[in-house]
Design an enzyme around this catalytic site. Sequence first.
Site, PDB file in Angstrom:
ATOM      1  N   ARG A 181       3.298   3.380  -9.690  1.00 25.10           N
ATOM      2  CA  ARG A 181       3.521   4.385 -10.725  1.00 25.10           C
ATOM      3  C   ARG A 181       4.298   3.947 -11.956  1.00 25.10           C
ATOM      4  O   ARG A 181       4.362   4.686 -12.928  1.00 25.10           O
ATOM      5  CB  ARG A 181       4.209   5.611 -10.089  1.00 25.10           C
ATOM      6  CG  ARG A 181       3.285   6.362  -9.154  1.00 25.10           C
ATOM      7  CD  ARG A 181       3.959   7.556  -8.534  1.00 25.10           C
ATOM      8  NE  ARG A 181       4.921   7.130  -7.529  1.00 25.10           N
ATOM      9  CZ  ARG A 181       5.698   7.959  -6.832  1.00 25.10           C
ATOM     10  NH1 ARG A 181       5.638   9.250  -7.063  1.00 25.10           N
ATOM     11  NH2 ARG A 181       6.524   7.497  -5.926  1.00 25.10           N
ATOM     12  N   ASP A 208      -1.610   2.465   2.017  1.00 25.97           N
ATOM     13  CA  ASP A 208      -0.306   3.007   2.414  1.00 25.97           C
ATOM     14  C   ASP A 208      -0.075   2.714   3.892  1.00 25.97           C
ATOM     15  O   ASP A 208      -1.028   2.498   4.638  1.00 25.97           O
ATOM     16  CB  ASP A 208      -0.246   4.514   2.162  1.00 25.97           C
ATOM     17  CG  ASP A 208       1.194   5.008   2.235  1.00 25.97           C
ATOM     18  OD1 ASP A 208       1.928   4.841   1.243  1.00 25.97           O
ATOM     19  OD2 ASP A 208       1.606   5.520   3.294  1.00 25.97           O
TER      20      ASP A 208
HETATM   21  O1  1CP Z   1       1.470   9.537  -6.306  1.00 26.15           O
HETATM   22  C1  1CP Z   1       1.232   8.343  -6.055  1.00 26.15           C
HETATM   23  O2  1CP Z   1       0.643   7.609  -6.869  1.00 26.15           O
HETATM   24  C2  1CP Z   1       1.616   7.868  -4.688  1.00 26.15           C
HETATM   25  C3  1CP Z   1       2.801   6.990  -4.607  1.00 26.15           C
HETATM   26  C4  1CP Z   1       2.520   5.957  -3.543  1.00 26.15           C
HETATM   27  C5  1CP Z   1       2.088   4.632  -3.764  1.00 26.15           C
HETATM   28  C6  1CP Z   1       1.832   3.951  -5.098  1.00 26.15           C
HETATM   29  C7  1CP Z   1       2.580   6.148  -2.145  1.00 26.15           C
HETATM   30  C8  1CP Z   1       2.952   7.374  -1.408  1.00 26.15           C
HETATM   31  N1  1CP Z   1       2.182   4.985  -1.520  1.00 26.15           N
HETATM   32  C9  1CP Z   1       1.882   4.042  -2.479  1.00 26.15           C
HETATM   33  C10 1CP Z   1       1.346   2.688  -2.239  1.00 26.15           C
HETATM   34  C11 1CP Z   1       2.006   1.844  -1.231  1.00 26.15           C
HETATM   35  N2  1CP Z   1       2.789   2.263  -0.199  1.00 26.15           N
HETATM   36  C12 1CP Z   1       1.871   0.446  -1.140  1.00 26.15           C
HETATM   37  C13 1CP Z   1       0.919  -0.311  -2.057  1.00 26.15           C
HETATM   38  C14 1CP Z   1       1.022  -1.685  -2.351  1.00 26.15           C
HETATM   39  C15 1CP Z   1       2.181  -2.123  -3.230  1.00 26.15           C
HETATM   40  O3  1CP Z   1       3.273  -2.377  -2.674  1.00 26.15           O
HETATM   41  O4  1CP Z   1       1.981  -2.306  -4.418  1.00 26.15           O
HETATM   42  C16 1CP Z   1       2.653   0.031  -0.058  1.00 26.15           C
HETATM   43  C17 1CP Z   1       2.888  -1.388   0.455  1.00 26.15           C
HETATM   44  C18 1CP Z   1       3.218   1.170   0.524  1.00 26.15           C
HETATM   45  C19 1CP Z   1       4.051   1.144   1.735  1.00 26.15           C
HETATM   46  C20 1CP Z   1       4.814   2.349   2.117  1.00 26.15           C
HETATM   47  N3  1CP Z   1       4.440   3.661   2.061  1.00 26.15           N
HETATM   48  C21 1CP Z   1       6.087   2.294   2.731  1.00 26.15           C
HETATM   49  C22 1CP Z   1       6.789   1.003   3.079  1.00 26.15           C
HETATM   50  C23 1CP Z   1       7.551   0.475   1.926  1.00 26.15           C
HETATM   51  C24 1CP Z   1       8.830   1.180   1.624  1.00 26.15           C
HETATM   52  O5  1CP Z   1       8.939   1.747   0.518  1.00 26.15           O
HETATM   53  O6  1CP Z   1       9.755   1.161   2.482  1.00 26.15           O
HETATM   54  C25 1CP Z   1       6.504   3.597   2.999  1.00 26.15           C
HETATM   55  C26 1CP Z   1       7.809   4.033   3.618  1.00 26.15           C
HETATM   56  C27 1CP Z   1       5.446   4.456   2.575  1.00 26.15           C
HETATM   57  C28 1CP Z   1       5.412   5.929   2.690  1.00 26.15           C
HETATM   58  C29 1CP Z   1       5.183   6.531   1.367  1.00 26.15           C
HETATM   59  N4  1CP Z   1       3.966   6.620   0.769  1.00 26.15           N
HETATM   60  C30 1CP Z   1       4.074   7.185  -0.470  1.00 26.15           C
HETATM   61  C31 1CP Z   1       5.458   7.469  -0.679  1.00 26.15           C
HETATM   62  C32 1CP Z   1       6.024   8.115  -1.908  1.00 26.15           C
HETATM   63  C33 1CP Z   1       6.140   7.048   0.472  1.00 26.15           C
HETATM   64  C34 1CP Z   1       7.641   7.135   0.732  1.00 26.15           C
HETATM   65  C35 1CP Z   1       7.985   8.426   1.372  1.00 26.15           C
HETATM   66  C36 1CP Z   1       9.429   8.489   1.859  1.00 26.15           C
HETATM   67  O7  1CP Z   1      10.330   8.674   1.021  1.00 26.15           O
HETATM   68  O8  1CP Z   1       9.642   8.374   3.067  1.00 26.15           O
END
Ligand code: 1CP
Length: 331
Positions: free
Chosen positions: A25, A70
């Site tokens: 984002r 994700d």
């Molecule tokens: O509205 C949007 O565009 C969605 C935001 C978003 C994005 C860009 C989410 C929702 N997921 C992702 C992509 C994503 N998630 C990737 C893509 C590759 C990259 O790194 O560029 C990856 C590796 C993840 C992994 C992920 N998802 C993790 C592990 C990493 C971390 O931050 O610890 C976790 C915990 C998630 C859950 C998740 N998915 C999305 C969100 C906002 C969250 C976090 C929720 C929370 O606060 O628990």
Amino acid sequence: MRLLQALRREPLDRPPIWFMRQAGRYLPEYMELREQHTFQEAVHSPGVAAEITLQPIRRFNLDAAIIFSDIMTPLEAMGLAVEFDPGPKLEPMTIQDIARLPDFDPNRVDFVAEAIDKVRVELPDGVALIGFAGAPITLLAYLLEGGASKEFLALRGALKKDPALATEALCKVGKAMSAYLQLQVDAGANTVQLFDSWAGILSVDDFVDFALPAARAALEYQTVPTIYFAPHGPQLLPHFDGVGATAYGVDWRLPLGEAWKLIGEEHPIQGNLDPAVLLTNPARIRPAVAEVLAEAGGRPGHIFNLGHGINRHSPVENVAAMVETVTGKDR
Ligand code: 1CP
């Protein structure tokens, strides 16, 4: 590939660099695509997912792409429906329900393999492709809560209440993630990262008894180098070695040199610039990056990364300043 060389601890003139959530984002071109597709549509459309994966590679001099998806995505292959707003939302489950989930069906996530295939075709030489999965205990945390939580009390309660059943549920998820990582490797991922985002909320004992063996099971049969990342838990670093990964990712809480000592200097390490630094300006970013590099001291096996995912409000020119400080101008 520079990333794979670092994972083998070969001496390099500079460390490889990529960063967590690099496809996302903070990039205007990502937001533009997100106006046309929901998050789930983007993940499920191999062409769109591949394009988003490549966006940061086109803009910056990075050594790896990470497939856009994700950690919740592979749960669909166990028959679950997940929504995003923006974090994951699903019906909270009991530990019994999780232990009895259907086995992982790779056909239900073939769109991920297709996206990897498309990325591979366009990825410049020398740029590695990273596949990933959520670690079993982190996925269990989301499944029990039905989404994000500050304390993940449902998880911590489930481990205390019925350790045998919790272990059964972790085995189920661990086996599924092992198969999911294998699917990504078969499709062309050069390395895989296991995100254990919530392991840090556990006591050392619960980490060693539950999270560690489950993470180990997800990684042990992989045929490519593996990276295990668990933020928010410096108390866990001396135990990371038991996960059996090739390399370990760390957050910013400890200086990189200190974290490396605790993990064991025979393992490659990934990290660990505080993502908050990217909310400042290039004049502050350059010395902060130099400090991380100095902590690594040019030793083989350092992979430069942020200590956690990039914040969405990070200006693109700040990201460019970070990347240029690590790489100079050339790939
Ligand atoms: O509205 C949007 O565009 C969605 C935001 C978003 C994005 C860009 C989410 C929702 N997921 C992702 C992509 C994503 N998630 C990737 C893509 C590759 C990259 O790194 O560029 C990856 C590796 C993840 C992994 C992920 N998802 C993790 C592990 C990493 C971390 O931050 O610890 C976790 C915990 C998630 C859950 C998740 N998915 C999305 C969100 C906002 C969250 C976090 C929720 C929370 O606060 O628990």
